[in-house]
Scaffold this active site. Structure first.
Site, mmCIF file in Angstrom:
data_model
loop_
_atom_site.group_PDB
_atom_site.id
_atom_site.type_symbol
_atom_site.label_atom_id
_atom_site.label_comp_id
_atom_site.label_asym_id
_atom_site.label_seq_id
_atom_site.Cartn_x
_atom_site.Cartn_y
_atom_site.Cartn_z
ATOM 1 N N ALA A 66 8.630 -4.741 0.063
ATOM 2 C CA ALA A 66 9.135 -5.993 0.618
ATOM 3 C C ALA A 66 10.005 -5.672 1.823
ATOM 4 O O ALA A 66 10.364 -4.520 2.057
ATOM 5 C CB ALA A 66 9.962 -6.710 -0.441
ATOM 6 N N GLY A 105 6.387 -4.150 -3.564
ATOM 7 C CA GLY A 105 5.512 -5.296 -3.327
ATOM 8 C C GLY A 105 4.148 -4.861 -2.808
ATOM 9 O O GLY A 105 3.131 -5.503 -3.087
ATOM 10 N N GLU A 108 2.164 -3.912 -5.668
ATOM 11 C CA GLU A 108 1.843 -5.119 -6.451
ATOM 12 C C GLU A 108 0.668 -5.877 -5.828
ATOM 13 O O GLU A 108 -0.169 -6.431 -6.539
ATOM 14 C CB GLU A 108 3.078 -6.015 -6.570
ATOM 15 C CG GLU A 108 4.145 -5.384 -7.464
ATOM 16 C CD GLU A 108 5.383 -6.253 -7.599
ATOM 17 O OE1 GLU A 108 6.069 -6.417 -6.577
ATOM 18 O OE2 GLU A 108 5.654 -6.746 -8.698
ATOM 19 N N GLU A 128 11.568 -0.543 -7.263
ATOM 20 C CA GLU A 128 12.554 -1.640 -7.227
ATOM 21 C C GLU A 128 13.819 -1.341 -8.017
ATOM 22 O O GLU A 128 14.917 -1.741 -7.644
ATOM 23 C CB GLU A 128 11.923 -2.932 -7.763
ATOM 24 C CG GLU A 128 10.956 -3.608 -6.812
ATOM 25 C CD GLU A 128 9.549 -3.052 -6.877
ATOM 26 O OE1 GLU A 128 9.340 -1.975 -7.487
ATOM 27 O OE2 GLU A 128 8.650 -3.685 -6.314
#
Ligand code: NAD
Length: 690
Positions: A66, A105, A108, A128
């Site tokens: 992210a 992310g 993901e 994370e």
């Protein structure tokens, strides 16, 4: 680049759509990237001629995560969750083409594709937790479905990535592509279409969702958490993957994420993340200052620190000459280095070949004449000013022009050492922490005459050898040890007033440190300080009495604690208790039970006070630098963000008032709140606002 938007490009390769993102440097999933991906996926879904989709990235890596600069700001649609919904909406094979680091992310997104292919050097992971978070875009629900909850938990809680080959073996990726990644991924997509391979999204897989092994792993982990919220939330989320339907698990994951991201612990960890990067930028260095080239290094002294420092160079592939005063001492030092490497090999942390390669980079000599080709020399001889000066006079004569001359002193005046040479601009301190090959912190001590490019060289070198360099000014103990000294004084005072070592250590480990001050003292050895104090005619009532009774720490099986043979577990010692009680009565103190909260405050606030003085004096440039020093050098719990961040969280007015109280009670003037604390507290501000 980019026919969808400046960051995202969509092109056709026959019946395969290739969506490529280019958002340097690491393809962070910023708003524009998310919008582009969602739009590209919509186009691919609606175009009947499209049979498959490949998602990849230009530049050095697949999405590395992210965009963490967006944290704490109002979310801008589409969020990553919506991109993943768009992926779920595509009823055609979607292949993620991975290279570099598919992290957070980014991973993901890959997990929400039907297939994943990768080049051999690629790595995947969910880091994370290192920012006090959990994967919030389905990672905790999809990864357990792909590799089983137990393995998924390990990856998610450690935050550590795995290599492509391991990912292939675990079934995280479907194929390794040698050669051109995009072409290989398109070829893979075509084969999928032609072979009519069943299209199964990760979310629909249930076969690996077995509870076996998970409960034990989760319990073992929970026992070690000591108040850390993020790993606990990771455990809960992965457990949900087993016990609740997918959509429900996703919802709970999102709730957990929201709680973490707005909580103090994640704020603290993100603070450290940015402070570490900020620390590499030193105020007052002219723009464009370039580091000098470092191809060769030398270390003077093959003792505890010299050997470890030489390993740092060898580990980074830099040849290093290590100088000792005689053959035997040299051999002893080299043997210790080899022993360290062998231990790593036997633990499986290093291959035997790699060990040999590294050992081959370390060249031992007994003659200082042989350092002439070194671009950097690090002196790590005994902590004696006269000796160090003599070594620097020799270095001045023997080192090549422009070589950076560094001292590893922990307490001595770097400027005085620099003045022993005719090139003080090349001299600075590199304060490594023990064990030097393990500890990440490197305090770089900037002397009054240190040239900007010498300083920049030391910082770049520090990063090259895997350290976290923080630049500090010259003073006794620099930043870390100077603050630690305040804690030591207070720790002894607590014992005199009524506490026992095990109570103080329990309060400090309960706060989140891996070790208390007394267990730490036992590990380092109590006799070192005792000898120094004797030489200076000083006395430390309890510690000196312990040393006089042969309590030198772990090395003698007894210090502030006692140790069973072969064990490093500190155990309360009645003899120590007696020595402490005697000391209290000699000092005329009537002992009292000291509450744990008071112990914690007295172990932490005097250090914050010293940190404030360090800022006032300009020894550290920023409060964040001090925080980084404490997290990387002294085991300050990262989820409490370092002492100065913690002080701001508590509020400086509270700290000022408590310090004033402790100063009055003890009569110790150094406990008086530093002017900076009083002044900021009066204005209702914190250190971060300076
Ligand atoms: P040490 O006693 O283990 O090693 C010092 C070595 O230097 C010895 O092997 C000695 O023979 C050698 N030596 C002495 N004079 C020499 C010379 N003229 N030429 C070459 N070699 C010489 O000490 P150490 O613990 O490694 O500490 C070294 C330095 O690092 C000190 O300045 C110390 O303050 C600093 N330091 C130590 C630690 C620690 O935890 N031990 C941590 C940070 C900094």
């Amino acid at each position: 680049m980019g026919n969808i938007n400046p960051s995202v490009d969509l092109r056709r390769d026959g019946e395969v759509v290739v969506i490529i993102t280019d958002n340097p440097p690491v393809n962070a999933l910023k708003h524009e990237v998310r919008a582009g991906l969602a739009e590209g996926l919509r186009q691919a879904r609606d175009d009947a001629a499209v049979k498959a989709v490949v998602i990849g990235c230009a530049g050095r890596t697949f999405f590395a995560g992210a965009d963490i600069t967006e944290f704490g700001k109002p979310p801008q649609a589409p969020g990553l969750g919506e991109v993943i919904v768009a992926l779920d909406d595509v009823p055609k094979p979607v292949v993620a083409a991975l290279h570099g680091t598919a992290f957070g992310g980014g991973f993901e997104v890959a997990l929400a594709c039907h297939f994943r292919v990768a080049i051999p050097g690629a790595r995947v992971g969910l880091p994370e937790v290192k920012l006090g978070l959990l994967p919030g875009a389905g990672g905790t629900q999809r990864l357990p479905r792909l590799i089983g909850p137990e393995k998924a938990l390990k990856m998610i809680v450690s935050g550590d990535p795995i290599e492509a080959r391991e990912a292939l073996a675990d079934g995280v990726i479907d194929e390794i592509i040698e050669g051109d990644l995009t072409a290989g991924a398109v070829g893979f997509a075509r084969r999928v279409v032609a072979e009519r391979r069943p299209l199964r999204r990760v979310r629909d897989r249930e076969d690996k969702l077995v509870a076996e092994g998970f409960a034990d792993a989760a319990e073992a982990l929970t026992r070690r958490l000591r108040g850390r919220e993020a790993p606990a939330a990771c455990v809960e989320a992965v457990r949900n993957a087993i016990t609740t339907p997918f959509e429900e698990g996703l919802k709970k994951e999102a709730e957990l994420f929201r709680k973490l991201v707005s909580g103090d612990q994640s704020k603290a960890q993100r603070h450290i993340f940015f402070a570490e990067r900020e620390a590499a930028r030193v105020p007052g260095i002219p723009e464009g200052t370039r580091p000098r080239l470092i191809a060769n290094a030398a270390v003077i002294g093959a003792g505890t620190m010299g050997g470890g420092i030489a390993m740092c160079f060898a580990n980074a592939g830099i040849p290093v000459t290590i100088v000792e005063t005689g053959r035997d001492l040299l051999q002893k030092g080299l043997d210790r280095v080899a022993g360290n490497y062998r231990a790593t090999v036997s633990r499986g942390g290093l291959s035997a070949d790699e060990m040999e390669r590294r050992l081959g980079l370390i060249h031992g000599v007994t003659n200082l004449d042989q350092i002439g080709s070194a671009d950097v020399v690090i002196e790590a001889v005994f902590e004696e000013m006269d000796l160090k000066k003599r070594v620097f006079v020799d270095l001045d004569r023997l080192a090549k022009p422009g070589a950076v001359l560094a001292t590893n002193t922990s307490t001595l005046d770097v400027d005085e050492i620099a003045r022993a040479t005719k090139r003080p601009q090349d001299v600075l301190g590199t304060h490594f922490f023990s064990p030097a090959n393990v500890m990440r912190l490197l305090e770089i001590v900037r002397g009054a005459a240190t040239a900007p490019d010498a300083l920049v060289t030391a910082i770049a070198l520090g990063r090259q050898i895997g350290k976290v360099p923080v630049t500090v000014g010259v003073c006794y103990g620099f930043v870390g040890n100077r603050m630690l000294a305040q804690r030591s004084v207070e720790a002894e005072r607590l014992l005199l007033e009524g506490a026992l070592p095990q109570e103080v250590d329990a309060a400090v480990t309960g706060f989140g440190f891996p070790m208390g001050p007394f267990a730490m003292g036992d590990m380092a050895g109590l006799d070192v300080g005792w000898r120094i104090r004797k030489g200076r005619g000083e006395r430390n009532e309890i510690e000196d009495a312990l040393c006089e009774a042969g309590h030198f720490g772990q090395k003698t099986g007894k210090g502030y604690f006692r140790y069973e043979t072969g064990s490093r577990t500190p155990l309360p010692d009645p003899e120590v208790e007696r020595i402490i009680l005697d000391a209290s009565s000699r000092a005329g103190v009537s002992r009292r039970q000291i509450p744990r909260e008071e112990i914690v405050e007295r172990m932490i606030f005097p250090m914050i006070n010293e940190g404030a003085r360090i800022l006032e004096e300009g020894i550290a440039s920023r409060p964040g630098d001090i925080d980084v020093i404490w997290v990387y050098g002294y085991g300050w719990p990262v989820w409490r963000g370092g002492p100065m961040f913690y002080a701001d969280q508590l509020g400086l007015a509270h700290i000022r008032d408590r310090l004033a109280l402790y100063a009055e009670r003890s009569g110790d003037q150094t406990l008086h709140p530093a002017p900076l604390i009083s002044h900021l507290a009066d204005e209702g501000r914190g250190f971060a606002s300076r």
